[in-house]
Structure formats: structure tokens, C-alpha cells
Design an enzyme around this catalytic site. Structure first.
Site, PDB file in Angstrom:
ATOM      1  N   LYS A 150      -1.494  -4.008   5.340  1.00  0.00           N
ATOM      2  CA  LYS A 150      -1.676  -3.197   4.119  1.00  0.00           C
ATOM      3  C   LYS A 150      -3.088  -3.435   3.561  1.00  0.00           C
ATOM      4  O   LYS A 150      -4.024  -3.563   4.340  1.00  0.00           O
ATOM      5  CB  LYS A 150      -0.562  -3.509   3.112  1.00  0.00           C
ATOM      6  CG  LYS A 150       0.827  -3.401   3.783  1.00  0.00           C
ATOM      7  CD  LYS A 150       1.975  -3.432   2.834  1.00  0.00           C
ATOM      8  CE  LYS A 150       3.270  -3.287   3.630  1.00  0.00           C
ATOM      9  NZ  LYS A 150       4.452  -3.199   2.791  1.00  0.00           N
ATOM     10  N   ASN A 190       1.628  -5.293   9.730  1.00  0.00           N
ATOM     11  CA  ASN A 190       0.968  -4.327   8.848  1.00  0.00           C
ATOM     12  C   ASN A 190       0.380  -5.100   7.657  1.00  0.00           C
ATOM     13  O   ASN A 190       1.120  -5.529   6.776  1.00  0.00           O
ATOM     14  CB  ASN A 190       1.985  -3.279   8.367  1.00  0.00           C
ATOM     15  CG  ASN A 190       1.386  -2.315   7.362  1.00  0.00           C
ATOM     16  OD1 ASN A 190       0.157  -2.287   7.163  1.00  0.00           O
ATOM     17  ND2 ASN A 190       2.220  -1.510   6.716  1.00  0.00           N
ATOM     18  N   HIS A 242       4.033   5.866   6.597  1.00  0.00           N
ATOM     19  CA  HIS A 242       4.562   4.672   5.919  1.00  0.00           C
ATOM     20  C   HIS A 242       5.066   5.067   4.534  1.00  0.00           C
ATOM     21  O   HIS A 242       4.470   5.948   3.885  1.00  0.00           O
ATOM     22  CB  HIS A 242       3.468   3.599   5.808  1.00  0.00           C
ATOM     23  CG  HIS A 242       4.023   2.283   5.372  1.00  0.00           C
ATOM     24  ND1 HIS A 242       4.277   1.994   4.048  1.00  0.00           N
ATOM     25  CD2 HIS A 242       4.407   1.186   6.081  1.00  0.00           C
ATOM     26  CE1 HIS A 242       4.804   0.777   3.974  1.00  0.00           C
ATOM     27  NE2 HIS A 242       4.883   0.253   5.184  1.00  0.00           N
ATOM     28  N   GLY A 297       8.838  -5.400   0.773  1.00  0.00           N
ATOM     29  CA  GLY A 297       8.159  -6.247  -0.204  1.00  0.00           C
ATOM     30  C   GLY A 297       9.077  -6.755  -1.298  1.00  0.00           C
ATOM     31  O   GLY A 297       8.616  -7.259  -2.317  1.00  0.00           O
TER      32      GLY A 297
HETATM   33  P1  13P Z   1       7.214  -6.481   3.959  1.00  0.00           P
HETATM   34  O1  13P Z   1       7.494  -7.180   5.275  1.00  0.00           O
HETATM   35  O2  13P Z   1       6.156  -7.180   3.148  1.00  0.00           O
HETATM   36  O3  13P Z   1       8.479  -6.196   3.213  1.00  0.00           O
HETATM   37  O4  13P Z   1       6.564  -5.053   4.318  1.00  0.00           O
HETATM   38  C1  13P Z   1       7.225  -4.249   5.229  1.00  0.00           C
HETATM   39  C2  13P Z   1       6.351  -3.095   5.564  1.00  0.00           C
HETATM   40  O5  13P Z   1       6.178  -2.203   4.755  1.00  0.00           O
HETATM   41  C3  13P Z   1       5.704  -3.089   6.875  1.00  0.00           C
HETATM   42  O6  13P Z   1       5.126  -1.848   7.127  1.00  0.00           O
END
Ligand code: 13P
Length: 263
Positions: free
Chosen positions: A12, A10, A104, A182
Site C-alpha cells: 500500500k 501489498n 483493490h 486492516g
Molecule cells: P491487511 O493484511 O493489512 O488486512 O491488508 C489486506 C490487503 O488489503 C491486501 O491487499
């Protein structure tokens, strides 16, 4: 049924079309050298899927990658209409998407998506034959208050409302505890397994054992090359939804190798 581990990246709000193209070119160079990975994909032991920002999906579509799948990070439940800034499920299908991430935690917590909205999106995706990657997971306060499982149950059952067993089998669930996203703080292998096993038990209650054992359940939240093998070695964790560590070819491929080591 043979287990097929899904490693979903993902991205983002990272990587426009140019960066997406160069990621794919670099990934291809690595895959050419790493025959074992391509073989594992072809023999369906492992599946790779990338979720770039909407604007970069055509780049993946044009690249027409032989072994990598892709999907959208969100979609509206209506097919078309006056919904400024939204993208519909038929639009994602037109660009060859195999999946769409729905619910999400960033959509729920930053953009105010409710269980009801997520449920409408899941129904619409399934009606169009697009597999949702349905995200569920508790916040730190909810976990500390002993409410993690009731939140997971509420989010999951609400999203499954009106979904029959044939369609339920098309869903991928991602358990993503909000406090692990994150933050560099991962759920322990045991906590992640416990939550994923609980999700599978909810599928069993509602749809029976066959659907429950077939449904793919991913863990997401600070997955990286160091913790991937431990998480993916758990019996109820069928893959990972990877944020930050999917942005570089190097760490994404390292995670793929870790997954292969526990297959
Ligand atoms: P991270 O791996 O950056 O913590 O993000 C996880 C996430 O939200 C995947 O959809």
C-alpha cells in the site's frame, strides 16, 4: 498441475526507495540462512511477490532479485496520454513487473473505481501480457445483508467481460472481504474457503474445468503468521495477499514458513 502458493505483499502507501532497499537487504540475509525457502521458490512450490508504491518499483528492479517477483498496485488502461498521476501497464512492464493488482477495495471504495474501470484495466493488462491480481470482495453490510456472493459474482464477471479462456488462465484472483482488511478480523477458514471455491466455480461455468483448476485464488484480509496455515491449508486457497504483515521481513518470512508447513 502442481500447486504453487503465491504469497503477495501489498505494501500500500508504505516504504519509499530507501526502506524498500533495506527490506530487500534484510530479506536476502534471511533467505541465505533459510535454504528451504529458496529451494521451495526455485522448485515452484512457492512464489513471493512484492507490490511496493510505484516510486519504489525501480529499487526492486535495480536490486534484480533472483527469486522475488514484483508488481504495481494499480495501473491505467490507456498506454499513455493526458492522465495526470496515472501509470500505464507498459511502464510497469519496463520495470520488470510480473503482476499488477487491480480493483483493490481501497481503489474501489476510496478512489471510486467502478466495475467498468476495473474491467478495462484487466483487459489492458492481459492484452500486454501482464498478469492481473484481480481483487473482489464484499463489505460488511453486503455480507450481513446476505449479498456477499452476488457482489463477488458481479465484480468477477464484470472484470472477465470479453476475456477469453487463454487470457483468463493468466489472472490471479484475490478474495478480500472489505471487513477483514486492516481490521485484524480475518474471515474464518471455512468462510474464506467457501468464497474462493465459489470464485473457482464461476471460472468453471465460464471457461471450463481446466481453466478453473489452474486459476490461482488468493485470500486477503488480516493474514498473519498465526492464521496463515489454516487459510492456506484450504483446498481452494492458493496463496495470500498480505498487507500489514508483509511490511516486516520477520512476519512475512513467518507466513512463508507457515505456507511451507501446509504444502
Ligand atoms: P491487511 O493484511 O493489512 O488486512 O491488508 C489486506 C490487503 O488489503 C491486501 O491487499
Amino acid at each position: 498441475m502442481e500447486r504453487c502458493v503465491l504469497l503477495a505483499g501489498n505494501w500500500k502507501m508504505h516504504k519509499g526507495p530507501k526502506e524498500t532497499r533495506s527490506f530487500l537487504e534484510d530479506l536476502d540475509k534471511v533467505l541465505e540462512l533459510e535454504n528451504g525457502i529458496t529451494e521451495a521458490i526455485v522448485s515452484k512450490k512457492i512464489e513471493l511477490a512484492l507490490f511496493p508504491p510505484f516510486i519504489s518499483i525501480p529499487t526492486l528492479c535495480d536490486f534484480n532479485h533472483k527469486v522475488i517477483k514484483w508488481g504495481g498496485q494499480n495501473a491505467h488502461w490507456e498506454e499513455k496520454g493526458a492522465f495526470t498521476g496515472e501509470i500505464s501497464i507498459p511502464m510497469l512492464l519496463e520495470l520488470g513487473c510480473s503482476y499488477v493488482i487491480l480493483g483493490h477495495s481501497e481503489r474501489r471504495h476510496i478512489f471510486g473505481e467502478t466495475d467498468e474501470m476495473v474491467s478495462k484495466k484487466v483487459t489492458a493488462a492481459l492484452d500486454h501480457g501482464l498478469s492481473p491480481v484481480l481483487c473482489v470482495g464484499e463489505t460488511l453490510d453486503e455480507r450481513n445483508g446476505g449479498n456477499a456472493f452476488s457482489v463477488i459474482r458481479r465484480q468477477l464477471l464484470s472484470a472477465l467481460e470479453g476475456v477469453d479462456s487463454t487470457k483468463a488462465a493468466q489472472i490471479v484472483v484475490a478474495y478480500e472481504p472489505v471487513w477483514a482488511i486492516g481490521t485484524g478480523r480475518t474471515a474464518s477458514d471455512t468462510d474464506a474457503q467457501e468464497a474462493c471455491s465459489f470464485i473457482r466455480s464461476l471460472f468453471a461455468e465460464r471457461y471450463g474445468q481446466d481453466v478453473a483448476s489452474g486459476v490461482r485464488i488468493l485470500y486477503g484480509g488480516s493474514v498473519n503468521p498465526k492464521n496463515a496455515a489454516g487459510l492456506l491449508g484450504q483446498p481452494d486457497i492458493d496463496g495470500a495477499l498480505i498487507g500489514g504483515a508483509s511490511l516486516s521481513v520477520e512476519s512475512y518470512i513467518e507466513i512463508v514458513k507457515e505456507a511451507l508447513s501446509v504444502l
